[in-house]
Write a protein that holds these residues in place. Structure first.
Motif, PDB file in Angstrom:
ATOM      1  N   ASN A   1      -1.633   8.487   2.490  1.00  0.00           N
ATOM      2  CA  ASN A   1      -2.896   8.276   3.201  1.00  0.00           C
ATOM      3  C   ASN A   1      -2.793   8.755   4.633  1.00  0.00           C
ATOM      4  O   ASN A   1      -3.656   9.494   5.140  1.00  0.00           O
ATOM      5  CB  ASN A   1      -3.247   6.782   3.186  1.00  0.00           C
ATOM      6  CG  ASN A   1      -3.873   6.380   1.864  1.00  0.00           C
ATOM      7  OD1 ASN A   1      -4.175   7.263   1.041  1.00  0.00           O
ATOM      8  ND2 ASN A   1      -4.054   5.098   1.670  1.00  0.00           N
ATOM      9  N   ALA A   2      -1.721   8.280   5.294  1.00  0.00           N
ATOM     10  CA  ALA A   2      -1.553   8.640   6.699  1.00  0.00           C
ATOM     11  C   ALA A   2      -1.453  10.139   6.860  1.00  0.00           C
ATOM     12  O   ALA A   2      -2.053  10.735   7.777  1.00  0.00           O
ATOM     13  CB  ALA A   2      -0.289   7.966   7.227  1.00  0.00           C
TER      14      ALA A   2
ATOM     15  N   THR B   1       2.073   5.340  -0.990  1.00  0.00           N
ATOM     16  CA  THR B   1       0.629   5.576  -0.902  1.00  0.00           C
ATOM     17  C   THR B   1       0.173   5.587   0.547  1.00  0.00           C
ATOM     18  O   THR B   1      -0.625   6.444   0.957  1.00  0.00           O
ATOM     19  CB  THR B   1      -0.149   4.506  -1.684  1.00  0.00           C
ATOM     20  OG1 THR B   1       0.419   3.228  -1.382  1.00  0.00           O
ATOM     21  CG2 THR B   1      -0.093   4.747  -3.170  1.00  0.00           C
ATOM     22  N   SER B   2       0.701   4.642   1.328  1.00  0.00           N
ATOM     23  CA  SER B   2       0.262   4.588   2.732  1.00  0.00           C
ATOM     24  C   SER B   2       0.724   5.841   3.470  1.00  0.00           C
ATOM     25  O   SER B   2       0.001   6.376   4.316  1.00  0.00           O
ATOM     26  CB  SER B   2       0.767   3.328   3.409  1.00  0.00           C
ATOM     27  OG  SER B   2       2.150   3.340   3.489  1.00  0.00           O
TER      28      SER B   2
ATOM     29  N   THR C   1       3.749   1.033  -2.218  1.00  0.00           N
ATOM     30  CA  THR C   1       2.797   0.880  -1.117  1.00  0.00           C
ATOM     31  C   THR C   1       3.120   1.863  -0.004  1.00  0.00           C
ATOM     32  O   THR C   1       2.228   2.527   0.546  1.00  0.00           O
ATOM     33  CB  THR C   1       2.866  -0.552  -0.566  1.00  0.00           C
ATOM     34  OG1 THR C   1       3.020  -1.444  -1.645  1.00  0.00           O
ATOM     35  CG2 THR C   1       1.626  -0.887   0.208  1.00  0.00           C
TER      36      THR C   1
END
Lengths: 175, 252
Positions: free
Chosen positions: A101-102, A97-98, A94
């Motif tokens: 994304n960020a 991925t975050s 997580t």
């Protein structure tokens, strides 16, 4: 020496054999004593051995139970560990991925910002230029007007004016 | 033995007889062997061998029957040895002490319980091997060897220092002790067992039935005690030889 006064019943009779003399072999008493020992000794010994066996059995059972307990505890702990590991893995995924994304978001935002700033800067530059041009134009006009006025003042004296008026009248009178 | 002089009269009566000092001689070169002692010793050894083999042939996790019995005996011997020699050094001496105890115990009881006299020999009669001084001297000398070996192995030549302790004045007594130890060991065992047998024999001579029984039971008791005493003393001697005196223990 003992033979002198102790009578030897079978001395010299020779050979190995069976002596069934009840008194001489002390068979009666020996049988009784042996029976006594077997009956009572067996009882005592059986008690001791049964007790010993029970103790050992208990100890083994205890140990086995404890082993089982420890094994189940280990199993649970292992399960917990696996779960925690899975959780940790999940959290890490997580996070990755975050993070991605960020990162993408921030990159996009920054790019947009840069674009906008560029545009803004460009717009700024255009208006400045226009303003400068307008200013320059105004000043040039003003200067030209001033120069023309000055020149006009120098050139336009009384004779010239009279001449101009005469010529204009001549033009009109000639008709 | 002179006590028995009074029994002369009985010789004329058709009762039982005591057979002391007669042996079944076997010849081995120049040696004269007491054959009846060998026969009963082999019997005892065979009995012990059979018992140990039967106990260890099918070893179970939860001991039953003969395995339980022999484990109990082993535990008893191990505790005895541990008590005398000490936790640290006792383990290698368990077999020796155990052999002494079991052999003497089974010998004594076989002499006191089994009707050996059913078997008639050309000369002498079958009895406990320990009622012959040769057996007990052999056991006692083995014990002496064992404690010398234990002492020299543990402390090297420093073992000799114990002869001048606590003071050199006691040197002769300390040396004498090495002779009295096997002497007392062998004579105690031999004397007790032979005396038992003689007392029972004399009583049987006087009153053939029932009356000798309490003495026979007492004989069983003393026989067991004698086996215990011999094994315990052997362990004590070995323990002493290993241990030495307090201040020496710290140096090593």
């Amino acid at each position: 020496m003992m033979g002198n006064f102790l009578f030897l019943a079978n001395a010299g009779t020779g050979g190995v054999g069976l002596n069934l003399d009840l008194i001489e072999t002390n068979l009666f008493n020996l049988t009784l004593v042996l029976g006594f020992v077997i009956v009572f000794g067996r009882k005592v010994l059986t008690n001791i051995l049964t007790e010993r066996r029970a103790t050992i059995e208990n100890a083994i059972q205890d140990t086995e139970a404890r082993q089982k307990q420890a094994a189940s505890a280990l199993e649970i702990a292992k399960k917990n560990l696996a779960q925690a590991q899975a959780e940790a893995e999940q959290i890490r995924q997580t996070a990755i991925t975050s993070a991605a994304n960020a990162k993408a978001e921030i990159a996009a935002k920054t790019a947009a910002d840069i674009e906008r700033m560029k545009e803004l800067a460009a717009a700024d530059t255009n208006t400045e230029q226009d303003k400068a041009i307008a200013e320059l134009r105004a000043r040039v006009t003003k200067l030209a007007m001033e120069r023309a006025e000055a020149q006009l003042k120098n050139l336009l004296n009384d004779s010239a004016q009279a001449q101009l008026v005469d010529r204009s009248i001549a033009l009109v009178g000639g008709n | 033995m002179h006590m028995l002089d009074g029994l002369n009269i009985i010789n004329s009566l058709p009762l039982a007889a005591l057979d002391v000092g007669h042996h079944l001689y076997w010849r081995l070169g120049n040696l004269q062997l007491h054959g009846q002692v060998f026969l009963t010793s082999w019997f005892v050894i065979g009995l012990l061998l059979i018992a140990s083999i039967a106990a260890t042939r099918n070893v179970q996790r939860i001991p039953r029957g003969i395995q339980n019995l022999m484990e109990y005996a082993l535990e008893f011997i191990r505790d005895l040895t541990k008590n005398q020699i000490g936790e640290k050094e006792y383990r290698p001496w368990v077999p020796f002490i155990g052999t002494l105890f079991l052999f003497i115990f089974v010998s004594n009881w076989s002499g006191a319980l089994l009707p050996w006299k059913l078997i008639h020999l050309p000369s002498g009669e079958l009895a406990a091997p320990t009622n012959d001084i040769n057996t007990t001297v052999a056991l006692a000398l083995l014990t002496s060897l064992a404690y010398f070996y234990a002492g020299f192995r543990k402390r090297g030549l420093g073992y000799l220092a114990k002869y001048v302790q606590p003071t050199p004045i006691l040197l002769p007594i300390n040396i004498l002790e090495d002779f009295t130890k096997p002497l007392s060991l062998s004579f105690r065992l031999f004397g007790n067992i032979l005396a038992d047998e003689l007392v029972v024999g004399v009583l049987v001579l006087l009153v053939p039935f029932i009356i000798p029984m309490p003495v026979m039971l007492l004989g069983l008791f003393t026989s067991a005690i004698q086996a215990l005493v011999f094994a315990t003393l052997a362990a004590v001697y070995i323990g002493e030889a290993i241990e030495g005196h307090g201040e020496h223990e710290e140096e090593h």
